[in-house]
Design an enzyme around this catalytic site. Sequence first.
Site, short mmCIF file in Angstrom:
data_model
loop_
_atom_site.label_atom_id
_atom_site.label_comp_id
_atom_site.label_asym_id
_atom_site.label_seq_id
_atom_site.Cartn_x
_atom_site.Cartn_y
_atom_site.Cartn_z
N ASP A 68 38.11 46.58 40.15
CA ASP A 68 39.36 45.97 40.63
C ASP A 68 38.98 45.15 41.85
OD1 ASP A 68 41.74 45.31 41.74
OD2 ASP A 68 42.52 47.37 41.89
N GLY A 72 36.36 39.45 36.31
CA GLY A 72 37.35 38.94 35.35
C GLY A 72 36.64 38.47 34.08
N ILE A 109 38.83 44.71 35.20
CA ILE A 109 39.59 45.90 35.62
C ILE A 109 39.69 46.94 34.51
CG2 ILE A 109 41.87 44.95 35.03
CD1 ILE A 109 42.71 46.14 37.87
N ARG A 110 39.50 46.49 33.26
CA ARG A 110 39.61 47.42 32.12
C ARG A 110 38.29 47.53 31.37
NH1 ARG A 110 44.86 46.03 32.52
NH2 ARG A 110 44.54 43.83 32.09
N LYS A 169 46.65 28.59 44.58
CA LYS A 169 45.41 27.82 44.36
C LYS A 169 45.20 26.82 45.50
CE LYS A 169 43.78 29.69 40.67
NZ LYS A 169 42.53 30.44 40.75
N GLN A 182 39.77 34.58 29.51
CA GLN A 182 39.51 33.41 28.66
C GLN A 182 38.22 32.69 29.07
OE1 GLN A 182 42.06 30.03 29.15
NE2 GLN A 182 41.63 29.20 27.13
N TYR A 196 51.62 30.14 41.44
CA TYR A 196 50.21 29.97 41.05
C TYR A 196 49.60 28.77 41.79
CZ TYR A 196 46.29 29.00 37.82
OH TYR A 196 45.06 28.75 37.27
N1 SER Z 1 45.78 26.62 32.36
C1 SER Z 1 46.38 27.02 33.58
C2 SER Z 1 47.78 27.46 33.38
O1 SER Z 1 48.40 26.94 32.49
C3 SER Z 1 46.33 25.90 34.59
O2 SER Z 1 45.32 26.15 35.49
O3 SER Z 1 48.27 28.26 34.11
#
Ligand code: SER
Length: 323
Positions: free
Chosen positions: A53, A9, A36-37, A147, A13, A143
């Site tokens: 991938d 990855g 992946i790209r 996590k 960012q 998400y």
């Molecule tokens: N910066 C992330 C988000 O906003 C939080 O881990 O998804």
Amino acid sequence: MESTTLIIGASGQIGIELTMALRKKRGNDRVIASDIRPTTDSDLLQGPYEILDVLDRASLEAIIEKHNVSEVYLLAALLSATAEKNPDFAWKLNMDGLFNVLELAKAKKISKVFWPSSIAVFGPSTPRHNTPQHTVMEPTTVYGISKLAGERWCAYYHERYGVDVRSIRYPGLIGFRSEPGGGTTDYAVDIFHKAIESGSYSCFLKEDTELPMMMMEDAIRATISIMEAPSLSIKERGGYNIAGCSFTPSELASIIRRSIPSFTISYAPDFRQSIADSWPASIDDHAALNDWGWQSEYDTDKLCATMLSEIGKKKAATVETHA
Ligand code: SER
């Protein structure tokens, strides 16, 4: 052949900045960037770059063997806002990617793993201010659920199979080098670009939404420092709370106005507001301080000053190149 570090990855960012920082420390050839790209980013292309991938375990293993990889930073994931739009795929990518890496560590193909957790592991029933390392964790986003589950799997692989996996619960990360993608905290990057480009910003969160944030430079330092700490000092094998600074959109706007007095902000909260409302406002990071010496260097003022000056320089350089 010397052992290498693999970043999965690397175009994201965190990935770009972590690749650059690790290459500076260890040499370009010893840090393998992958995503992946394909990429055209000249910094990522300073050293080896592989298309990968993370869901393809055989290819992952082949790359690990080809480059004699001993350490993996797994940064490929869907963030909070994107994950809400595609829960099935978010769960698949965020969990199966982690399993693929943990299984290779269990089989002793690699010796150390970094996996990012997030403040999203907390939920509306968590104490919002100074959120402790150990507390109620009932995340309401896909998400956050991925996590929290990932943290528990990391701790399980460590306890049961001796896998050396380390993790940080990142707050919102604010940087000028790379664009964020799909997070709820992304407004706090975008606002600086818009302030400089057009002098106004429409924010997708309400003015008083306080969230924990961190300058990217701090986050990269934390990541490298937890990975370099002696294994015995890493007592938390789920994820460590780390704090930078906390602010609301209106506080950020007031600080920006000190440099750009005509800056205006308006508010148009969308679905990301309820994600933000479920997260802490500030974080207690004493465990990270005690165990591996974590300390942030950027408060809100320093973060804003750095973002405005660095983005300003970048825009000026672009204008010059095009002139
Ligand atoms: N910066 C992330 C988000 O906003 C939080 O881990 O998804």
